[in-house]
Write an enzyme that holds these catalytic residues in place. Sequence first.
Site, PDB file in Angstrom:
ATOM      1  N   GLU A  32     -14.636 -15.553   2.395  1.00 52.30           N
ATOM      2  CA  GLU A  32     -13.386 -15.863   1.709  1.00 52.30           C
ATOM      3  C   GLU A  32     -12.711 -16.991   2.490  1.00 52.30           C
ATOM      4  O   GLU A  32     -12.461 -16.850   3.688  1.00 52.30           O
ATOM      5  CB  GLU A  32     -12.469 -14.639   1.682  1.00 52.30           C
ATOM      6  CG  GLU A  32     -12.963 -13.534   0.769  1.00 52.30           C
ATOM      7  CD  GLU A  32     -12.061 -12.299   0.791  1.00 52.30           C
ATOM      8  OE1 GLU A  32     -11.776 -11.753  -0.269  1.00 52.30           O
ATOM      9  OE2 GLU A  32     -11.633 -11.881   1.888  1.00 52.30           O
ATOM     10  N   HIS A  79     -12.817 -15.828   6.184  1.00 57.14           N
ATOM     11  CA  HIS A  79     -13.099 -14.406   6.362  1.00 57.14           C
ATOM     12  C   HIS A  79     -14.577 -14.121   6.103  1.00 57.14           C
ATOM     13  O   HIS A  79     -15.011 -14.066   4.951  1.00 57.14           O
ATOM     14  CB  HIS A  79     -12.207 -13.584   5.427  1.00 57.14           C
ATOM     15  CG  HIS A  79     -12.367 -12.107   5.600  1.00 57.14           C
ATOM     16  ND1 HIS A  79     -12.180 -11.208   4.574  1.00 57.14           N
ATOM     17  CD2 HIS A  79     -12.699 -11.369   6.682  1.00 57.14           C
ATOM     18  CE1 HIS A  79     -12.404  -9.977   5.023  1.00 57.14           C
ATOM     19  NE2 HIS A  79     -12.729 -10.053   6.293  1.00 57.14           N
ATOM     20  N   ASN A 132     -11.051  -7.057  -0.014  1.00 54.19           N
ATOM     21  CA  ASN A 132     -10.527  -5.810   0.551  1.00 54.19           C
ATOM     22  C   ASN A 132      -9.304  -5.318  -0.220  1.00 54.19           C
ATOM     23  O   ASN A 132      -9.041  -4.124  -0.301  1.00 54.19           O
ATOM     24  CB  ASN A 132     -10.188  -5.987   2.030  1.00 54.19           C
ATOM     25  CG  ASN A 132     -11.451  -6.040   2.875  1.00 54.19           C
ATOM     26  OD1 ASN A 132     -12.498  -5.548   2.457  1.00 54.19           O
ATOM     27  ND2 ASN A 132     -11.369  -6.643   4.033  1.00 54.19           N
ATOM     28  N   SER A 148      -9.211 -10.276   9.463  1.00 59.02           N
ATOM     29  CA  SER A 148      -9.555  -9.472   8.293  1.00 59.02           C
ATOM     30  C   SER A 148      -8.318  -8.901   7.616  1.00 59.02           C
ATOM     31  O   SER A 148      -8.404  -8.468   6.474  1.00 59.02           O
ATOM     32  CB  SER A 148     -10.537  -8.365   8.666  1.00 59.02           C
ATOM     33  OG  SER A 148     -10.167  -7.743   9.854  1.00 59.02           O
TER      34      SER A 148
HETATM   35  P1  NAD Z   1     -14.912  -8.070  19.063  1.00 64.28           P
HETATM   36  O1  NAD Z   1     -14.012  -7.187  19.814  1.00 64.28           O
HETATM   37  O2  NAD Z   1     -16.333  -7.708  18.924  1.00 64.28           O
HETATM   38  O3  NAD Z   1     -14.857  -9.533  19.666  1.00 64.28           O
HETATM   39  C1  NAD Z   1     -13.680 -10.173  20.071  1.00 64.28           C
HETATM   40  C2  NAD Z   1     -14.052 -11.140  21.171  1.00 64.28           C
HETATM   41  O4  NAD Z   1     -12.963 -12.016  21.434  1.00 64.28           O
HETATM   42  C3  NAD Z   1     -14.378 -10.457  22.501  1.00 64.28           C
HETATM   43  O5  NAD Z   1     -15.614 -10.937  22.959  1.00 64.28           O
HETATM   44  C4  NAD Z   1     -13.250 -10.918  23.431  1.00 64.28           C
HETATM   45  O6  NAD Z   1     -13.675 -11.055  24.758  1.00 64.28           O
HETATM   46  C5  NAD Z   1     -12.911 -12.248  22.817  1.00 64.28           C
HETATM   47  N1  NAD Z   1     -11.592 -12.770  23.138  1.00 64.28           N
HETATM   48  C6  NAD Z   1     -10.443 -12.114  23.280  1.00 64.28           C
HETATM   49  N2  NAD Z   1      -9.456 -12.991  23.576  1.00 64.28           N
HETATM   50  C7  NAD Z   1      -9.995 -14.211  23.608  1.00 64.28           C
HETATM   51  C8  NAD Z   1      -9.509 -15.507  23.852  1.00 64.28           C
HETATM   52  N3  NAD Z   1      -8.235 -15.711  24.153  1.00 64.28           N
HETATM   53  N4  NAD Z   1     -10.354 -16.540  23.781  1.00 64.28           N
HETATM   54  C9  NAD Z   1     -11.639 -16.337  23.498  1.00 64.28           C
HETATM   55  N5  NAD Z   1     -12.166 -15.133  23.263  1.00 64.28           N
HETATM   56  C10 NAD Z   1     -11.352 -14.074  23.318  1.00 64.28           C
HETATM   57  O7  NAD Z   1     -14.224  -8.236  17.626  1.00 64.28           O
HETATM   58  P2  NAD Z   1     -14.888  -8.622  16.241  1.00 64.28           P
HETATM   59  O8  NAD Z   1     -15.277  -7.391  15.525  1.00 64.28           O
HETATM   60  O9  NAD Z   1     -15.871  -9.689  16.434  1.00 64.28           O
HETATM   61  O10 NAD Z   1     -13.636  -9.201  15.452  1.00 64.28           O
HETATM   62  C11 NAD Z   1     -13.126 -10.483  15.673  1.00 64.28           C
HETATM   63  C12 NAD Z   1     -12.225 -10.881  14.534  1.00 64.28           C
HETATM   64  O11 NAD Z   1     -12.967 -10.828  13.318  1.00 64.28           O
HETATM   65  C13 NAD Z   1     -11.030  -9.970  14.304  1.00 64.28           C
HETATM   66  O12 NAD Z   1      -9.942 -10.746  13.884  1.00 64.28           O
HETATM   67  C14 NAD Z   1     -11.501  -9.044  13.206  1.00 64.28           C
HETATM   68  O13 NAD Z   1     -10.432  -8.491  12.467  1.00 64.28           O
HETATM   69  C15 NAD Z   1     -12.300 -10.004  12.379  1.00 64.28           C
HETATM   70  N6  NAD Z   1     -13.300  -9.389  11.496  1.00 64.28           N
HETATM   71  C16 NAD Z   1     -14.072  -8.349  11.938  1.00 64.28           C
HETATM   72  C17 NAD Z   1     -15.015  -7.783  11.096  1.00 64.28           C
HETATM   73  C18 NAD Z   1     -15.893  -6.658  11.573  1.00 64.28           C
HETATM   74  O14 NAD Z   1     -16.456  -5.957  10.738  1.00 64.28           O
HETATM   75  N7  NAD Z   1     -16.041  -6.465  12.856  1.00 64.28           N
HETATM   76  C19 NAD Z   1     -15.176  -8.285   9.798  1.00 64.28           C
HETATM   77  C20 NAD Z   1     -14.396  -9.366   9.386  1.00 64.28           C
HETATM   78  C21 NAD Z   1     -13.462  -9.909  10.237  1.00 64.28           C
END
Ligand code: NAD
Length: 715
Positions: free
Chosen positions: A462, A450, A500, A429
């Site tokens: 995106e 994204h 954003n 993000s």
């Molecule tokens: P989250 O913490 O809920 O999930 C991350 C997951 O990745 C966890 O289950 C973790 O165990 C796993 N993980 C960590 N290392 C790993 C690896 N080496 N191999 C496989 N899995 C692994 O996080 P999230 O909120 O889902 O965010 C994930 C990504 O999406 C981030 O880059 C975040 O910036 C982006 N994002 C989040 C949002 C939001 O609102 N939450 C919106 C857009 C983008």
Amino acid sequence: MFQGESIEVLPLQDGLVELRFDRRGEAINKLDARTVDEFRQATERIAASPEVRGVLVTSAKDVFIVGADITEFGATFQQEEAQIARGVRASNELFNAFEDLKVPSVVAINGFALGGGLELAMLAPLRVMADTAQVGVPEVKLGLFPGFGGTVRLSRLTGLATAIDWVASGKPAKAPAALAAGVVDEVTSADALRERALALLQRAVRGEVDWQAAQQRKRAPVALSAQEAGALVETARTQVAARSGRHQPAAVIALEMMAEAAGRDRAGALDLESAAFGRVAKTQAAASLVQAFLNDQALKKLYKRHAREGRPVKQAAVLGAGIMGGGIAYTSALRGTPVRMKDIAQPQLDLGIAEAGKQLAKQVKNGRLAQAKADAIQASIVPQLDETGFDAVDCVVEAVVENLEVKRKVLAALEHSVKPGTVIASNTSSLRIDDIAQPLARPQDFVGMHFFNPVPVMQLVEVIQGTKTSDAAVSTAVGYAVAMGKTPIVVKDCPGFLVNRILTPYINAFVQLVADGADFEAVDRAMEAFGWPMGPAYLQDVVGMDVGSHVGDVIAAGYPQRMPAIERNAVKAMVAAQRYGQKNGAGFYRYENDPTGRPRKTAAPEAHALVATLQPQGKRDFADAEIVERMMLPMIVEAAHALEEGVVATPAELDMALLLGVGFPAYAGGALKYADWLGLDRVVALCDKHAALGAPYAPTARMREMAAQKLRYYP
Ligand code: NAD
């Protein structure tokens, strides 16, 4: 008898003719200016021919007529209100000429008859509808209502109450509802349609059906007293106003006009409809919603190009089974692309699978999915702790933690598990695609995708093209997003990408307003009245203060000149006080779960006390208009920068992203459409008025140029 580009009139047996809509070279029929003119000519030929005893109206396409040609609206709507009204009133006379034919006619509605399509069908005394077809007047979705006599004839066919309901909701009706409403006379199977319509026409010709009475009823006032009409409108008004909101006045204008027109004959009622149509065509909502429709069409055309240039994603994978990864895997499977879901933690995989199961169960319960289908979808999500089978996937979406080093390591390893050409997409993000790509051996296969949270609900994706990303990888990502039912927008790699990035100056404007003494609840009220689904303080609470603040910092660091740090920053103060928003029950507001488990927002005196410490000069009252200007101008300016830098290719893509990504008020159409509505000269003048607020309010040189030359972002 008549041969045009869209209409032909062919002789049948016994003096009957068939008027057939068959738009040359296209899959659908629509009512553009040419078709309306051909309809006029065809009607004249029929009227002038003494041999014709009846007219069967048909379509040679799968649809009957899908409606007016919306690409023609822009030019029409730039005319003065009175001129628009005169134009539609004149078209109405062409329609009347068909209604006034001395011979009976029957319309065979074989597929969609929407908007102008239904208005045309209602000219005939009789209609037969295939049980697979749908009819309706969806114009309200474009900020309009039917202007070719649709409100008039519908009121007389089905009664005022149902007509108002159809016009105000815009919902299409299936055959049984259309029959019950009296909008069609018979329903039959698609196979038998032509035969049944012809038989009905023959009965009418023989005088066994009183078709003249049906026509006469449409020329007379509605059988309803003025009092009854008034009472009906009073009840409808409250419902309709609540449903469409004050920024989308079409439905309310329509129902008031329909109530008055009910007491008039056809000519008088059409006069009222045309005049009101002129009024509604000049509203901001109509301008914006019509543009949004055209923008959507333009995007669909782009998708077709990407589909040709990309690689179809038959099998996908997701890295990370968290909030985002789980949502992406579920959506992919639901829409038919099987997906492998990898995480490093078994409990996370279990959670991801359980969440998909919960969503699917909901769909089954709502009757949207059969159990067997839900089971098959669930089975198409394969949870795993390693990268088995990744050599057979077409696209992998990475959604692990937001940490540059972690992402680099994970992706560099992933490159060994997939084949060259497999597209690797990061759901980052805030990190730059080029930064993540640095250690990769095949940066051409790497792209940003994204998604927004919650993935199953949010429409926008995106697709970010890094410096080294190949066009083919972009096209593949676009195609995959489309297959997931999303609206992808291709953007260039820059801090905050598009949505954003444009949102950040808006939030900064809020923080500055509060530092200058504004009451944050007053700001929320003003912006919600402007049309945002939630004000900026509430939005921060929903996003999560810590996340919002961090992402805001990362983006602002990319534009230090326009997004400098703000002193006495209320969002940072909230974070410092561990008031993170909804997630811990306290932010700018307090939250308690209601009995259904939904967070309910109430005022938080302690949040006001905290903010008061940031307002050394005390509180100041800001007029709503000033709040709106201070909030919206930086957003327009940032949108202009993004467009000028080529972050997106067109205003259409930029505005679409804002409508779908951040809930930009639909009636205002997106930052650039809003700028057009205000006029660039006005935007620039307002920016200059607020120049003391600094760089976020400084229009670009191009904006000044456009203002001087009276240019617009849209034609
Ligand atoms: P989250 O913490 O809920 O999930 C991350 C997951 O990745 C966890 O289950 C973790 O165990 C796993 N993980 C960590 N290392 C790993 C690896 N080496 N191999 C496989 N899995 C692994 O996080 P999230 O909120 O889902 O965010 C994930 C990504 O999406 C981030 O880059 C975040 O910036 C982006 N994002 C989040 C949002 C939001 O609102 N939450 C919106 C857009 C983008």
